[in-house]
Design a protein around this motif. Structure first.
Motif, PDB file in Angstrom:
ATOM      1  N   LEU A 165       0.827  -1.209   0.000  1.00 52.38           N
ATOM      2  CA  LEU A 165       0.000   0.000   0.000  1.00 52.38           C
ATOM      3  C   LEU A 165       0.861   1.258   0.000  1.00 52.38           C
ATOM      4  N   GLU A 166       1.915   1.267   0.801  1.00 51.17           N
ATOM      5  CA  GLU A 166       2.788   2.442   0.855  1.00 51.17           C
ATOM      6  C   GLU A 166       3.440   2.703  -0.497  1.00 51.17           C
ATOM      7  N   HIS A 167       3.974   1.666  -1.127  1.00 49.61           N
ATOM      8  CA  HIS A 167       4.661   1.850  -2.406  1.00 49.61           C
ATOM      9  C   HIS A 167       3.693   2.262  -3.513  1.00 49.61           C
ATOM     10  N   VAL A 168       2.539   1.633  -3.559  1.00 48.38           N
ATOM     11  CA  VAL A 168       1.571   1.958  -4.613  1.00 48.38           C
ATOM     12  C   VAL A 168       1.044   3.377  -4.442  1.00 48.38           C
ATOM     13  N   ALA A 169       0.693   3.748  -3.218  1.00 55.27           N
ATOM     14  CA  ALA A 169       0.171   5.097  -2.978  1.00 55.27           C
ATOM     15  C   ALA A 169       1.220   6.159  -3.282  1.00 55.27           C
ATOM     16  N   LYS A 170       2.461   5.886  -2.926  1.00 54.08           N
ATOM     17  CA  LYS A 170       3.537   6.846  -3.185  1.00 54.08           C
ATOM     18  C   LYS A 170       3.738   7.054  -4.688  1.00 54.08           C
ATOM     19  N   PHE A 171       3.717   5.969  -5.437  1.00 54.77           N
ATOM     20  CA  PHE A 171       3.918   6.082  -6.885  1.00 54.77           C
ATOM     21  C   PHE A 171       2.742   6.807  -7.545  1.00 54.77           C
ATOM     22  N   LEU A 172       1.529   6.466  -7.163  1.00 51.54           N
ATOM     23  CA  LEU A 172       0.362   7.106  -7.769  1.00 51.54           C
ATOM     24  C   LEU A 172       0.323   8.596  -7.467  1.00 51.54           C
ATOM     25  N   ARG A 173       0.667   8.956  -6.256  1.00 51.12           N
ATOM     26  CA  ARG A 173       0.589  10.367  -5.890  1.00 51.12           C
ATOM     27  C   ARG A 173       1.661  11.192  -6.593  1.00 51.12           C
ATOM     28  N   ARG A 174       2.814  10.598  -6.856  1.00 54.37           N
ATOM     29  CA  ARG A 174       3.881  11.349  -7.518  1.00 54.37           C
ATOM     30  C   ARG A 174       3.676  11.472  -9.016  1.00 54.37           C
ATOM     31  N   ASN A 175       3.137  10.440  -9.635  1.00 55.44           N
ATOM     32  CA  ASN A 175       3.128  10.384 -11.093  1.00 55.44           C
ATOM     33  C   ASN A 175       1.755  10.566 -11.726  1.00 55.44           C
ATOM     34  N   PHE A 176       0.683  10.478 -10.946  1.00 59.28           N
ATOM     35  CA  PHE A 176      -0.654  10.601 -11.517  1.00 59.28           C
ATOM     36  C   PHE A 176      -1.487  11.648 -10.792  1.00 59.28           C
ATOM     37  N   SER A 177      -0.824  12.607 -10.173  1.00 65.40           N
ATOM     38  CA  SER A 177      -1.561  13.616  -9.411  1.00 65.40           C
ATOM     39  C   SER A 177      -2.406  14.518 -10.300  1.00 65.40           C
ATOM     40  N   THR A 178      -2.066  14.623 -11.584  1.00 69.69           N
ATOM     41  CA  THR A 178      -2.845  15.464 -12.497  1.00 69.69           C
ATOM     42  C   THR A 178      -3.951  14.699 -13.214  1.00 69.69           C
ATOM     43  N   SER A 179      -4.020  13.406 -13.001  1.00 66.25           N
ATOM     44  CA  SER A 179      -5.040  12.602 -13.678  1.00 66.25           C
ATOM     45  C   SER A 179      -6.403  12.812 -13.017  1.00 66.25           C
ATOM     46  N   SER A 180      -7.408  12.978 -13.835  1.00 70.68           N
ATOM     47  CA  SER A 180      -8.762  13.168 -13.296  1.00 70.68           C
ATOM     48  C   SER A 180      -9.271  11.896 -12.626  1.00 70.68           C
ATOM     49  N   LEU A 181      -8.902  10.740 -13.172  1.00 71.20           N
ATOM     50  CA  LEU A 181      -9.309   9.476 -12.560  1.00 71.20           C
ATOM     51  C   LEU A 181      -8.695   9.315 -11.178  1.00 71.20           C
ATOM     52  N   TYR A 182      -7.426   9.698 -11.064  1.00 72.94           N
ATOM     53  CA  TYR A 182      -6.767   9.617  -9.755  1.00 72.94           C
ATOM     54  C   TYR A 182      -7.418  10.581  -8.772  1.00 72.94           C
ATOM     55  N   ARG A 183      -7.646  11.819  -9.192  1.00 76.44           N
ATOM     56  CA  ARG A 183      -8.215  12.811  -8.277  1.00 76.44           C
ATOM     57  C   ARG A 183      -9.628  12.438  -7.842  1.00 76.44           C
ATOM     58  N   LYS A 184     -10.338  11.725  -8.686  1.00 72.20           N
ATOM     59  CA  LYS A 184     -11.726  11.406  -8.372  1.00 72.20           C
ATOM     60  C   LYS A 184     -11.850  10.200  -7.452  1.00 72.20           C
ATOM     61  N   TYR A 185     -11.010   9.173  -7.671  1.00 68.08           N
ATOM     62  CA  TYR A 185     -11.203   7.917  -6.953  1.00 68.08           C
ATOM     63  C   TYR A 185     -10.075   7.559  -5.979  1.00 68.08           C
ATOM     64  N   GLU A 228      -7.208   9.769  -4.894  1.00 65.72           N
ATOM     65  CA  GLU A 228      -6.395  10.787  -4.218  1.00 65.72           C
ATOM     66  C   GLU A 228      -6.591  10.755  -2.706  1.00 65.72           C
ATOM     67  N   GLU A 229      -7.821  10.662  -2.259  1.00 65.14           N
ATOM     68  CA  GLU A 229      -8.078  10.694  -0.818  1.00 65.14           C
ATOM     69  C   GLU A 229      -7.425   9.509  -0.111  1.00 65.14           C
ATOM     70  N   ALA A 230      -7.535   8.328  -0.717  1.00 64.64           N
ATOM     71  CA  ALA A 230      -6.929   7.140  -0.106  1.00 64.64           C
ATOM     72  C   ALA A 230      -5.407   7.235  -0.099  1.00 64.64           C
ATOM     73  N   CYS A 231      -4.818   7.714  -1.199  1.00 64.66           N
ATOM     74  CA  CYS A 231      -3.359   7.818  -1.268  1.00 64.66           C
ATOM     75  C   CYS A 231      -2.823   8.859  -0.288  1.00 64.66           C
ATOM     76  N   VAL A 232      -3.531   9.961  -0.153  1.00 67.83           N
ATOM     77  CA  VAL A 232      -3.104  10.986   0.810  1.00 67.83           C
ATOM     78  C   VAL A 232      -3.179  10.437   2.228  1.00 67.83           C
ATOM     79  N   TRP A 233      -4.229   9.687   2.518  1.00 64.52           N
ATOM     80  CA  TRP A 233      -4.356   9.111   3.861  1.00 64.52           C
ATOM     81  C   TRP A 233      -3.230   8.118   4.137  1.00 64.52           C
ATOM     82  N   ILE A 234      -2.902   7.299   3.159  1.00 62.97           N
ATOM     83  CA  ILE A 234      -1.843   6.297   3.358  1.00 62.97           C
ATOM     84  C   ILE A 234      -0.502   6.976   3.582  1.00 62.97           C
TER      85      ILE A 234
END
Length: 350
Positions: free
Chosen positions: A231-251, A253-259
């Protein structure tokens, strides 16, 4: 064994900040390049560690309290370097007065060629991060399949082994990326390399996974540390590389920020699961599926977790809590256990 830890949230946060992988975080390179400090201070380890904690407080855990950096030693270093700078300035003044037109050509050629290694290094880092993300995302999926109760036993057991195998491969690749291989294939070089690797979190996870990937005991409880790491590795990668994606921001982002903001909580949960698993293996010695070698190896690993800097704070804190609850009961109901417990403690702290 239980009195060593201290129940201090800030201590756990400082340990997490010290164990954070700054080199693989591209934000750290940008952050460090924008810090304006004298060159003689930039090479000091205490200064670098201070700004690493500031970086961790800003981007990872705002709850970390960073104390101001003391400047007494730095001022002494500045005073000691002042005579050297004054003597070198007179010798360099003549070279600064030379015409700079001759150097314009080579400088432009150098700047043109220096972009290629930088871009290749960025691409290599991206490929490594993508590979790690792919493996950890796969581990996350198969670990969830192994835990779900409605999955058939055959498929669940296979997913159990695949989760540990994937985490072992990810940890081994991370060790190779960070530490490489021994400088020479002789006993001394391998020993030096092994001493630098054995206390790292990736090595501990590698041994942890090897302990269970070949086991006939399918303890789903053992997947908790693997899930937390994935979870830590996946959330870290998604937040760094897909922060501008609308799909990431919609579904996501909140979980990755919490992790990312609760990595300390996940580390505490992992340490609780690891210690509880050690007692489960002791209980399993009474069953027909007992494995004495596995139990002994795992308790050796728990001993390493108690002493390694990356995991020591969490494990010492948990053992302290266990000691505060268990020691009064032993003194009251089983005083004859003091002698064997003292023997175990001598082995544990040896």
């Amino acid at each position: 064994m239980g009195e060593e830890g201290v129940d201090d949230p800030q201590k756990l946060k400082r340990i997490a900040a010290a164990a954070y992988d700054y080199e693989n975080d591209p934000r750290w390179a940008d952050y460090w390049s924008n810090i304006l400090i004298p060159p003689h201070m930039g090479s000091r380890s205490d200064v670098v560690h201070h700004f690493k904690r500031k970086f961790y407080q800003r981007y990872i855990d705002p709850g970390l309290i960073v104390e101001p950096m003391t400047l007494s030693s730095s001022s002494q270093a500045a005073r000691s370097s002042a005579p050297q700078s004054s003597s070198s300035s007179s010798s360099s003044s003549t070279s600064n007065n030379q015409p700079r037109q001759r150097n314009s050509g080579p400088a432009s050629r150098t700047s043109g060629t220096s972009t290629t290694p930088a871009s290749s290094a960025t691409l290599l880092r991206w490929n490594r991060q993508t590979l790690q993300f792919s493996v950890n995302a796969w581990v996350l999926v198969v670990a969830v399949l192994a835990i779900l109760p409605l999955i058939p036993a055959n498929l669940s057991n296979r997913a159990f082994r695949l989760a540990f195998a994937g985490t072992a491969c990810s940890s081994l690749y991370s060790l190779y990326s960070l530490y490489g291989k021994p400088s020479a294939w002789n006993l001394q070089a391998v020993q030096v390399w092994f001493q630098s690797v054995i206390v790292t979190k990736d090595f501990i996870y590698f041994i942890y996974c090897l302990t269970f990937v070949t086991s006939h005991l399918y303890l789903k409880f053992a997947l908790i540390p693997v899930l937390c790491r994935a979870l830590e590795h996946v959330a870290k990668f998604l937040r760094r590389n897909f922060s501008t994606s609308s799909l990431y921001r919609k579904y996501l982002e909140e979980a990755c920020v919490w992790i990312e903001s609760n990595t300390t909580t996940l580390s505490i949960l992992s340490s609780q699961a690891e210690i509880g698993l050690g007692f489960l293996l002791i209980v399993s010695l009474l069953s027909w599926q007992r494995n004495i070698i596995q139990a002994f190896m795992y308790w050796q690993l728990l001993k390493l977790m108690y002493q390694a800097p990356a995991t020591a704070g969490y494990h010492q804190n948990m053992w302290a809590k266990i000691g505060r609850h268990v020691n009064p009961l032993i003194q009251r109901y089983a005083p004859f256990m003091h002698t064997p417990i003292s023997t175990i403690q001598r082995w544990w702290f040896r």
